[in-house]
Motif scaffolding. Sequence first.
Motif, PDB file in Angstrom:
ATOM      1  N   UNK A 166       0.845  -1.214   0.000  1.00 21.49           N
ATOM      2  CA  UNK A 166       0.000   0.000   0.000  1.00 21.49           C
ATOM      3  C   UNK A 166       0.872   1.253   0.000  1.00 21.49           C
ATOM      4  N   UNK A 167       1.928   1.220   0.798  1.00 17.82           N
ATOM      5  CA  UNK A 167       2.827   2.378   0.894  1.00 17.82           C
ATOM      6  C   UNK A 167       3.511   2.641  -0.451  1.00 17.82           C
ATOM      7  N   UNK A 168       4.021   1.589  -1.061  1.00 17.60           N
ATOM      8  CA  UNK A 168       4.735   1.767  -2.340  1.00 17.60           C
ATOM      9  C   UNK A 168       3.786   2.238  -3.430  1.00 17.60           C
ATOM     10  N   UNK A 169       2.538   1.735  -3.407  1.00 16.33           N
ATOM     11  CA  UNK A 169       1.558   2.193  -4.401  1.00 16.33           C
ATOM     12  C   UNK A 169       1.264   3.677  -4.211  1.00 16.33           C
ATOM     13  N   UNK A 170       1.120   4.083  -2.947  1.00 14.51           N
ATOM     14  CA  UNK A 170       0.827   5.508  -2.666  1.00 14.51           C
ATOM     15  C   UNK A 170       2.003   6.384  -3.097  1.00 14.51           C
ATOM     16  N   UNK A 171       3.227   5.913  -2.855  1.00 14.40           N
ATOM     17  CA  UNK A 171       4.407   6.701  -3.260  1.00 14.40           C
ATOM     18  C   UNK A 171       4.479   6.765  -4.779  1.00 14.40           C
ATOM     19  N   UNK A 172       4.246   5.612  -5.405  1.00 20.43           N
ATOM     20  CA  UNK A 172       4.322   5.546  -6.859  1.00 20.43           C
ATOM     21  C   UNK A 172       3.288   6.473  -7.504  1.00 20.43           C
ATOM     22  N   UNK A 173       2.090   6.523  -6.911  1.00 21.99           N
ATOM     23  CA  UNK A 173       1.042   7.417  -7.439  1.00 21.99           C
ATOM     24  C   UNK A 173       1.440   8.877  -7.228  1.00 21.99           C
ATOM     25  N   UNK A 174       2.147   9.142  -6.132  1.00 22.70           N
ATOM     26  CA  UNK A 174       2.640  10.488  -5.850  1.00 22.70           C
ATOM     27  C   UNK A 174       1.553  11.418  -5.352  1.00 22.70           C
ATOM     28  N   UNK A 175       1.944  12.668  -5.077  1.00 21.45           N
ATOM     29  CA  UNK A 175       0.959  13.625  -4.567  1.00 21.45           C
ATOM     30  C   UNK A 175      -0.062  13.987  -5.635  1.00 21.45           C
TER      31      UNK A 175
END
Lengths: 530, 71
Positions: free
Chosen positions: A506-515
């Motif tokens: 979940x964390x990596x997906x959120x980072x990958x999606x970015x702000x």
Amino acid sequence: MPDLISVVDWSRWQFALTAMYHWLFVPLTLGLSVIVAIMETIYYKRRNPVWLSATKFWMLLFGINFALGVATGLILEFEFGTNWSNYSWFVGDIFGAPLAIEGIFAFFMESTFIAVMFFGWKKVSAGFHLASTWLTALGATISAWWILVANAWMQYPVGMEFDPVQMRNVMQSFADVALSPVAVHKFTHAVMSGWTLAGVFVVGVSCWFLLRRRHQELALKSVKVAGWVGLAGILLTLYSGDQSSLDVARVQPMKLAAMEGLYDGSRGQAISAFGIINPDKTPDNDEEPFLLDISVPKMLSLLATHNPDAFVPGINDLMKGVADVTASGDTVTTLSYAERIEAGRRSHEALRAFDAAYAAGDEGAMAEARKAIEADYGSFGFGYLDKPSDAVPPVAVTYYSFHIMVIIGGWLLLFFVAALFLAYRKRRVMERSRIVQWLGMITIPLVWVCSQAGWVVAEVGRQPWVIQNLMPTRAAISDLSASSVIITFWLFAAIFTALLAAELSIMLRAISRGPEHESSHVSPSTAEAK
Amino acid sequence: MTLWRRIIDLYVDGFRSMTVGRSLWAIIIIKLIIMFGVLKLFFFPDILGTNYDSDEERAGAVRTALSDSDR
């Protein structure tokens, strides 16, 4: 006895697994909450949408970390009741009170203001939202205080009196427990290490954005805030580490000796900067302690006492009872560990006498036995040991963990100085240098290794004690079968691995999606307009 | 709008508009069910709380256990 050792070992492994897993999340919560609050404060002052975007992005990662870490600490409390029931009873309210206060703060303060943080953007005023973000950070920090007070008491039991009727340590001074120097320095060290860890996390993730040429302005702004928080964190971690080393030298000298692999102390004692421990060395033989040792003269005396010529006792000195050497070269002795074992056994004998007197209702005999227990209570835990060397912690694990922590800690200081220098003075290098960006990312796992190593030093280094000098781990354990502990250990390992995989995913997906794009945000000021 | 109504709205609207939060809540709920419905119930009894009826008995049991130096 073999089954008891197995239960003790498996219970220790189980507790270590759950505590280390819990500590993956906690320091990031402590530090990231402060970084998010600072970013929101800057947005509140400047109304620059990039700061709003940064605030919301790091707040999302904070939320993911918080949600996945929440309640992992509860399992530790289950273990206290099941695996460590003698310990849980023996510590009484001294341990229970801080944990209860922590629970109240964690529940009411953090969860209330976290809800406003995440759900309140369009619902409350900008000022109220900002206050909620700061109060979330404050709530997390206060929660940490109480947990660390409880831990500090185990390392340095003060402010209590043992009551053989209740069979508990009864709190005599809340201030002595909550404000002992060990508690204060442990709290500062642990919380500031959280700031450091979160600073590295934010700088490292920002480096990934810079490497991918995405959200560069937001990444650079994030590096600046995280760089300052991280630099403050590592400097205060170093300072509190120095203060903690004074505490350890005073109240847990055996731990200090193990941290340095020091068997025979001296005045003006050198510090082992780097070494390879001789695996054949034990406290009971005459092997050399190191296969390789690079040391710095007088440095251990300086760090442990702030006096470069002071005596620092080694493992053998402490076992023999040599605690100091005067300026004229005379040795000053304390009780040897063999004598302390005898004292501990006398206090156990007195406790048995108290038990018999209590059953018979003989008040006079009870008073006499109580006096005898008090006389040797400072060595109560030694009574369970078979020989003096049983009081020596695992030296290699303690030594290597300490040195890993210190070496990575030194790197982190350079890391933050360099990150700030590049972000403010060499922006183009920060934006374009792949080496710099990769160093930022590689440091993320290193800071977690450093943080975990710190706890290994604290907890393995104090072995065999669960409460310093009063209770060894083997006396703290419940009457359980090893098989039940082994089953739950592997159950935990499986559950925690799955949860960790879920978090990382979940964390990596959120980072990958970015702000999110700045214009897509609704600022809290719109609520004010309403 | 009353204060209580606004607080309820904060939570209701917040939960409705969650994106990543849905996965997180699913994980939290699964975690809590495993912890309290399985681990606590079947694997982590409160040893002293379950086996003894009063604090006096619990103190006695711990006193007997801890006064044994050979433990």
